[in-house]
Write a protein that holds these residues in place. Sequence first.
Motif, mmCIF file in Angstrom:
data_model
loop_
_atom_site.group_PDB
_atom_site.id
_atom_site.type_symbol
_atom_site.label_atom_id
_atom_site.label_comp_id
_atom_site.label_asym_id
_atom_site.label_seq_id
_atom_site.Cartn_x
_atom_site.Cartn_y
_atom_site.Cartn_z
ATOM 1 N N GLU B 416 -12.083 11.528 0.936
ATOM 2 C CA GLU B 416 -12.615 10.878 -0.278
ATOM 3 C C GLU B 416 -11.748 11.199 -1.489
ATOM 4 O OE1 GLU B 416 -16.678 12.114 -0.750
ATOM 5 O OE2 GLU B 416 -17.380 10.143 -0.063
ATOM 6 N N GLN B 419 -8.446 9.277 -1.293
ATOM 7 C CA GLN B 419 -8.640 7.850 -1.588
ATOM 8 C C GLN B 419 -8.950 7.627 -3.067
ATOM 9 O OE1 GLN B 419 -11.550 6.643 1.381
ATOM 10 N NE2 GLN B 419 -9.942 6.131 2.857
ATOM 11 N N CYS B 425 -6.170 7.826 3.786
ATOM 12 C CA CYS B 425 -6.846 8.782 4.657
ATOM 13 C C CYS B 425 -5.928 9.354 5.720
ATOM 14 C CB CYS B 425 -8.065 8.136 5.315
ATOM 15 S SG CYS B 425 -7.673 6.761 6.417
ATOM 16 N N TYR B 438 -13.137 5.674 7.695
ATOM 17 C CA TYR B 438 -12.547 5.719 6.357
ATOM 18 C C TYR B 438 -11.730 4.490 5.990
ATOM 19 C CZ TYR B 438 -13.845 10.603 6.880
ATOM 20 O OH TYR B 438 -14.548 11.759 7.082
ATOM 21 N N LYS B 440 -12.631 1.311 5.678
ATOM 22 C CA LYS B 440 -13.270 0.367 4.757
ATOM 23 C C LYS B 440 -13.203 0.869 3.320
ATOM 24 C CE LYS B 440 -17.490 -2.111 3.705
ATOM 25 N NZ LYS B 440 -18.831 -2.494 4.137
ATOM 26 N N SER B 441 -13.462 2.156 3.130
ATOM 27 C CA SER B 441 -13.421 2.668 1.757
ATOM 28 C C SER B 441 -12.002 2.628 1.208
ATOM 29 C CB SER B 441 -13.988 4.089 1.694
ATOM 30 O OG SER B 441 -13.340 4.941 2.625
ATOM 31 N N GLU B 442 -11.036 2.626 2.084
ATOM 32 C CA GLU B 442 -9.649 2.605 1.613
ATOM 33 C C GLU B 442 -9.155 1.205 1.289
ATOM 34 O OE1 GLU B 442 -7.083 5.391 3.446
ATOM 35 O OE2 GLU B 442 -5.351 4.077 3.396
ATOM 36 N N GLY B 444 -11.100 -1.931 2.081
ATOM 37 C CA GLY B 444 -12.096 -2.972 1.855
ATOM 38 C C GLY B 444 -12.369 -3.801 3.093
#
Lengths: 473, 473
Positions: B416, B419, B425, B438, B440-442, B444
């Motif tokens: 986290e 990112q 990640c 990880y 998706k959070s990176e 989209g």
Amino acid sequence: MATTIPHHDLKRPAPEALKSALDALAARFGNKLITSQAVREQHGHTTTWLPTQPPDGVVLAQETADIQDVVRICAARGVPVIPFGTGTSLEGQVNAPAGGICIDMRDMNKVLEVHAEDLDCVIQPGITRKTLNEYLRDQGLFFPIDPGADASLGGMASTRASGTNAVRYGTIRENVLALKVVRGDGEIIKTGTRAKKSAAGYDLTHLFIGAEGTLGIICEMTIRLRGIPDTIAAASCSFETVRGACQATILAIQTGIPVARIELLNAAQVRACNAYSKLTLPETPLLLLEFHGSEAEVAEQSKNFAEIAAECGGGAFTWTTKPEDRTKLWQARHDAYWSVKAIRPGAGVVATDVCVPISRLADCVGETEEDLARFNLTSPIVGHVGDGNFHCSLMCDVDDADEMARGEEFMHRLVERAQAMDGTCTGEHGIGQGKQKYLKSELGEEALDAMRAVKAALDPQNIFNPGKIIPAG
Amino acid sequence: MATTIPHHDLKRPAPEALKSALDALAARFGNKLITSQAVREQHGHTTTWLPTQPPDGVVLAQETADIQDVVRICAARGVPVIPFGTGTSLEGQVNAPAGGICIDMRDMNKVLEVHAEDLDCVIQPGITRKTLNEYLRDQGLFFPIDPGADASLGGMASTRASGTNAVRYGTIRENVLALKVVRGDGEIIKTGTRAKKSAAGYDLTHLFIGAEGTLGIICEMTIRLRGIPDTIAAASCSFETVRGACQATILAIQTGIPVARIELLNAAQVRACNAYSKLTLPETPLLLLEFHGSEAEVAEQSKNFAEIAAECGGGAFTWTTKPEDRTKLWQARHDAYWSVKAIRPGAGVVATDVCVPISRLADCVGETEEDLARFNLTSPIVGHVGDGNFHCSLMCDVDDADEMARGEEFMHRLVERAQAMDGTCTGEHGIGQGKQKYLKSELGEEALDAMRAVKAALDPQNIFNPGKIIPAG
């Protein structure tokens, strides 16, 4: 290079769909939508012999939301969308064979962020190389890719451009960290972060680089920068033969001399430059070089290269760190295109490129020169010799059917020759419309299948720059 | 990093389909098909905390035709195929969550062609880095990518590996010219030529690099080589703070010093190295460097770096070109993993990596060290600081549920943090199973959509290494 558009089973959008799109675009964009014949023809204009295929309208995008809305309006009606940077592509990349809407990026030319410590910046795709470098200069930074033309960065990414500096700094492929790309529903794909490297998932960044706008529209770029070197030296060295110049280049690269530029001009190109730029260079093959580094590094690099050149039959090796002398030398190289135009002012000049393993470069250039004599054609040759990449600037009278036919045959043989040497039909100009017929002989039907599958997966409607890169099945 | 396998709706092949595949493979491959429990478990083995998921059989491929036949036999029956190099991947890349057939590449370890003048060679994917470099040494050539482990080149390509040399030579991404890849029907996709650059069509080479075997099986590689530098110098410099070491690195890169390696060891890692390698380095943050070039270049680079280090609060700067001294210094770095294992012999050690813009590296390492204290965990840190990439070697007793929970929370916060700093990640370990959560959070959901579309386009049966990289939708 081709004089005829490759055949695709492309249908123009139905008239009512197109009208509906143009109405919606006019409502959304007002006078930023242009439909005059002159402007449309400028945007389908190619710098080749390919006929112009103008789009049906041009939108001057001001921000990412504009691109998104153009894509949404067009996609809903099956209308093609073609991105446009400066129109300096060489293989018909901005032609609109099925009509559609051109998105002109010229106003999306802002530098959004500069991260000097990280040597990167975030830009809009419409900024041109020179504008970017002027912006960065005060911070001691520059973007190294120099394809000659003052192209837009988005266009350079889309055609996988490189140029004179690639031997040291890589092509645009090695200098883009991340992209944002508008996809078919108008949403945005983010392909990476500002990290210098990543192993996180498929390499979407490199999938969009070189895709010529056929998979989506680049709306933002994060690119790598370099520190402006302390010292820049320019040098030149004449050789009796192209082979000697190539051998010197091979040895320089093998021994790890980090030449920043190393350009080959064949005798015909030197002659043209002498005439156009009022120089007195010996009219034999010439290497033009540039070295970047500290004062001591540059001196060492130059000394080492001079020794290699002498071993390979090079003549006088001259070098200078004086800006005015450097400029004079390199200006001649940058004016190579104009020097060719000046030989036969009425003729059309078509620039084409191939790239071969460097060990084959002397053979490839030599056989190409023989072919020019055989076909009674004139085409000076300049090469990014460190990469094995060279350009022909072929002059033909477009009204002389026989000369045009010989020109086409020459170009065809040039590509065949490069591919037979385990090279590529284009090192940096891209496929566009002109070189589709050469992809299969280079990579095989299986690679084309993979490209078609990727295209269908990411652009199932085939609205993004249709009719480019992949030949019809 | 994760202790649990990510959920995918994967079905194992029906027993009769699997039996049919194994029968066909046995008929085709005889004793090159191995189905013993021990060998299968070795091939599903991971170097992480992820549970082992063995394949149903292992084929020792001897040539490309073997790979093609395994793929054809498996594809006809819907049985997964997983490529295996040396099993040194770190995120469960070789696990077989739906069973299937592992193709072990160890015997496909030949150098097929070396083109010294072109600085490239053609290899089979099973060759390891050290074997390749031993083969090339007599010709004065080397392949620069060094991920630490003596990994196979195919594995390195598949996980987009890099390592200590990447700051100068790039990652494997920049050092592969072309691949041949077996697709789902057993036919071969050729992605490029030996030309150093190309603008011919979609960049399939880079699509398969980092795809972890999920899009097809690499069966041949054309890679870039370098000349072994005349002189190699090693250097070290201690700093009071990680920030000082990072600042020196930033300045060195900004001023264009072409450091070949620049590695950061935090105080905990230096302590571990001192203990394990019997060194007496000051137990504060340390930079280990390597310079490549001519004697004069290396001396100049070292001198310039020493000046920068002094400005940034560096202590004594020692450097040497003596091979035995160089080896001693770098051996400690290469043994970092073992030095960590020696701290708590019973504990499991998990290596994880993130990568951030270099300007954020000091913050990221600092906050990570604070987190280690907060969670009462031990994890020395080593970093490829020139790239902003660093590794934690987290020690946890796998039987201590509380420590494992704290370890997972620490790892989660590490990602986290990276990112949030516009990093990734994973800089070089890949996604595999461990880091799917990880992506998706990176990048989209849109990027994941694009990856899913590409996967479905090139592997519609989902037989190539299923359950890796892309999280379930």
